[in-house]
Structures are given as C-alpha cells and as structure tokens.
Scaffold this motif. Structure first.
Motif, mmCIF file in Angstrom:
data_model
loop_
_atom_site.group_PDB
_atom_site.id
_atom_site.type_symbol
_atom_site.label_atom_id
_atom_site.label_comp_id
_atom_site.label_asym_id
_atom_site.label_seq_id
_atom_site.Cartn_x
_atom_site.Cartn_y
_atom_site.Cartn_z
ATOM 1 N N LYS A 156 0.833 -1.219 0.000
ATOM 2 C CA LYS A 156 0.000 0.000 0.000
ATOM 3 C C LYS A 156 0.859 1.257 0.000
ATOM 4 N N ASN A 159 2.350 1.672 -3.356
ATOM 5 C CA ASN A 159 1.327 2.172 -4.280
ATOM 6 C C ASN A 159 1.004 3.636 -4.015
ATOM 7 N N LYS A 160 0.998 3.982 -2.709
ATOM 8 C CA LYS A 160 0.695 5.365 -2.341
ATOM 9 C C LYS A 160 1.765 6.308 -2.888
ATOM 10 N N ARG A 162 3.696 5.693 -5.371
ATOM 11 C CA ARG A 162 3.571 5.707 -6.837
ATOM 12 C C ARG A 162 2.447 6.636 -7.266
ATOM 13 N N ASP A 163 1.296 6.562 -6.547
ATOM 14 C CA ASP A 163 0.155 7.425 -6.877
ATOM 15 C C ASP A 163 0.504 8.897 -6.695
ATOM 16 N N GLU A 165 3.461 10.206 -6.915
ATOM 17 C CA GLU A 165 4.365 10.578 -8.012
ATOM 18 C C GLU A 165 3.582 10.808 -9.306
ATOM 19 N N ILE A 166 2.620 9.914 -9.569
ATOM 20 C CA ILE A 166 1.788 10.071 -10.771
ATOM 21 C C ILE A 166 0.979 11.359 -10.693
ATOM 22 N N GLN A 167 0.418 11.623 -9.488
ATOM 23 C CA GLN A 167 -0.380 12.834 -9.301
ATOM 24 C C GLN A 167 0.465 14.088 -9.518
#
Length: 413
Positions: A156, A159-160, A162-163, A165-167
């Motif tokens: 998690k 993923n957090k 990664r999210d 970074e994507i955001q």
C-alpha cells in the motif's frame, strides 16, 4: 372450553409435538396440551385460568403485553418474536429460549389466541457452539492474516508513493497546459488590444492633429466660430481618449483586486439626473430618452459612482447603436431588497451568435465593428456589479433592439 369437542380434535390437540396454549382476550389460559405441560413443568390444573405471564420471565412482562395487544387488534396469524429472542419461564425458575406462532380463532362468539410453542434450547446451544467455532476460526484466520498485513501495508505504501508521483506528474502537466493556454489567451488579448489601440487611438489623434493645424490658420476675429468648432473637436477627441484610458485603468484595477468601493446612501434622482444630463449631449438627431420622473422617494446604500458608470454605459450604448429619431427607455423598479434598472432601445441589436460573448473583454458584435468602441465597457460593468452583489442580463434581437437589466441590492453587504 374444548371439553365437549370431539375425540379426534382432543387426540390431535394432545398428540401434537409443539406446546399448545390457548388464551382468551384477557390473556387467561383456557387450555394447554401435554407437550406444553412438559415444556413448562406445570400440570393442566396449575395453569388453567392463570394469566399467560406465568409462562413468561418477569423481565419481559411489560413488552409482552404490548405485543399481544397489537396482535389482538391485527387479528392475523403470525410468528411471534420475529427478529428478536423469546423466552419461556419454567416452573422451577429458569428461563429457556422458545419460538411461538400465534393464531387467532373465534369460538361460541368469543375470541381466543392459540399459541404453538417450541423449545429451541438445543438449537440455541448448537448455534452458540457454532458461533464459538466460528470465533475460533476467525481468530485463526486473523492470526494468519496478520502475517500478511506487513506485506500488504508495504504494498500500500509503495502504491501510495507511486500514486503521489503520478499525481505530481499530472499536476505538472496540467500546470504546463494551463500556462500554455493562458499564454495563448494572453497573446490573443494582446493582439486584440494592439489592434484596438491602433484603431481607436489613430482616428481621434488624426482628428486632433487636423483641427490643431487648421486652428492655427484662423487668426482673424471674424473666424472665431471656426476656431470654436475645431476647439470643440479637439476637446471631444481628448475626452474620448481619456475615457478609453480610464477603461484600461479600470480593467487593470479589477484584475489586480485594487478596486475599493465607497458605499453611501443617496437618492436615485441624483444619479439619474447626472446620467441623463451627460447623455443629452450625445443624442443623435431626433433621439429621445424616456425616464421615470417620480422617483424622489427611492434611495440606495451602494457605491454611487459605480451605479452612475453602469447606467451611463448602457444609455450611451443605446444612443450609439440606435439610429436617429428613436426612443431610449429607462425603467426603475424597487422592492424591499433590490432595485432593478432596465435600459431599452430600438437599435441594431446583437446577433444571436454573438450574444454569449457580449460581456467578454474586447469583444465586439459582428454588426458593430464599424461603430467606434473598445469592447471593454460591458465587461467592466459586469465585474463591478458582481463585486457589489448585483447582476446584469439582457435580451436582444438583431435589427430590433436590446434591453439590458441591472439588478442591485438596496443595501451593500
């Protein structure tokens, strides 16, 4: 009650495995079978004519009476205690879980209720054992699941990150896109502005230069009338250029939030008289302004100069975009909370395709491009009115005229 019944009924009554208890409308026991006697530990003689509460634990007496009364009114067969636990009271003093079905019946003109009662102690015990097994199983599952929790949390967290970074990348892309869009809009505005300045300034400056050159030639006393004509031309052109510069300054102040409003109480007659006085000097041949005269009792607590600016803009536009020998109407209406001003003309109107953009800065309708103007006035008026809690709307039809409506609160908040 049933002592005189036939043998078949008596046999069935006693043979049924469920406990059968019959009570009258006062909840007095009038009949009970062997299964019920065995279930509750009482003999038939001990229960006949006793109140039904003798078979119900004391802590449930109050609620039981309400449920039975409701059943007697409804008069329909049903399972009693659906959705909640029921308990019976054994003669020896302990309580045990039961299920009961209620059936209304009439006999010899009297109303009775027959209850079919089942002792579910064994089932309850099995349910409790099953629940205990389930709890143990859940505990084991929880213990085994706990071993995976660390891995799940790590996933998690990954993923957090990664999210996030994507955001961040999306936000950066959006900022770049917005910046490019704003730059494009700014370039378009600059182009419009330069075109506007070159056009709107060039014509009056040319007029000023021409009048100034001609003015120097009229030196004789008898040529004073010609001198006055050119002086007026210069004055009018300078006044026009001054108004344009004031509009540009207003736009800059509105954009940077540097506008300060001066609120005060004033009579509407003062503003209307000033607007009409200035407008009369702009009227074309045969044009006339109709405005309400009986408004001495109307007043506002607002920014007087902004209201004057807004009404002047609408009236001047009505004059500018209307032909000679036409009428401009000004109507005023005031209620307890708002004042409404309506300025109507019979001019060229606004093409339907252009109406959505009429309040955009530097925008000019297709049919007004040859008429002198900057396309700033209505944008400034709308911005000011919005800041004062007001609004401006319009209806228009090409070649038939326009009607602009200003709504302004009577008192600034």
């Amino acid at each position: 009650m049933f002592q005189n019944g036939n043998d078949v009924f008596d046999a069935l009554f006693e043979a049924v495995s469920e406990g059968v208890i019959v009570v009258d409308k006062d909840q007095k026991i009038v009949s009970i079978n062997k299964s019920a006697e065995h279930m509750f530990g009482y003999s038939n003689d001990e229960l006949l004519n006793q109140h039904l509460e003798i078979l119900i634990p004391k802590q449930y007496h109050a609620g039981h009476g309400k449920h039975v009364d409701g059943f007697m009114k409804a008069r329909e067969s049903r399972r009693m205690g659906h959705g909640r636990d029921l308990y019976g009271a054994h003669k020896s003093g302990y309580s045990f879980p039961v299920e009961a079905g209620l059936n209304p019946l009439d006999f010899n003109g009297n109303t009775y209720v027959m209850a079919l009662v089942i002792d579910i102690s064994v089932r309850k015990k099995q349910e409790e054992e099953l629940q205990e097994l389930n709890s143990k199983l859940e505990k084991k599952v929880a213990e085994r699941t706990k071993a995976l929790s660390t891995t799940v949390e790590e996933l998690k967290e990954a993923n957090k990150k990664r999210d996030i970074e994507i955001q961040k990348r999306i936000e950066a892309q959006n900022k770049i896109s917005d910046a490019l869009k704003k730059e494009k809009e700014l370039n378009e505005l600059k182009t419009k502005f330069l075109s506007l300045v070159s056009h709107e300034f060039k014509t009056p400056l040319s007029g000023i230069l021409t009048s100034a050159m001609l003015l120097s030639k009229y030196k004789l006393t008898e040529q004073q009338q010609r001198r006055d004509k050119h002086i007026k031309t210069i004055s009018d052109k300078v006044h026009y250029l001054n108004n344009i510069l004031n509009d540009f300054l207003s736009v800059e102040k509105l954009e940077t939030g540097k506008v300060t409003y001066k609120y005060g109480t004033f009579r509407l007659t003062k503003v209307i008289d000033e607007v009409i006085y200035n407008a009369n000097m702009l009227l074309k041949e045969g044009q006339k302004i109709n405005y309400p005269k009986q408004i001495d009792d109307l007043s506002l607590h607002q920014d007087e100069k902004i209201l004057e600016l807004s009404l002047s803009n609408l009236v001047h536009n009505a004059i500018k975009y209307s032909p000679e020998n036409t009428v401009i109407d000004i109507k005023i209406d005031q209620n307890e909370t708002d004042t409404t001003f309506v300025v109507s003309d019979n001019g060229m109107g606004i093409p339907e395709a252009d109406q959505k953009q009429i309040f955009n800065r530097y925008f000019r309708a297709e049919n007004a491009l040859l008429v002198q103007g900057t396309g700033i006035g209505l944008n400034i008026v709308k911005s000011h009115l919005n800041n004062l809690g007001g609004n401006i709307t319009f209806i228009s039809e090409e070649n038939k005229g326009s009607s602009f409506t200003i709504t302004l609160p009577n008192k600034a908040s």
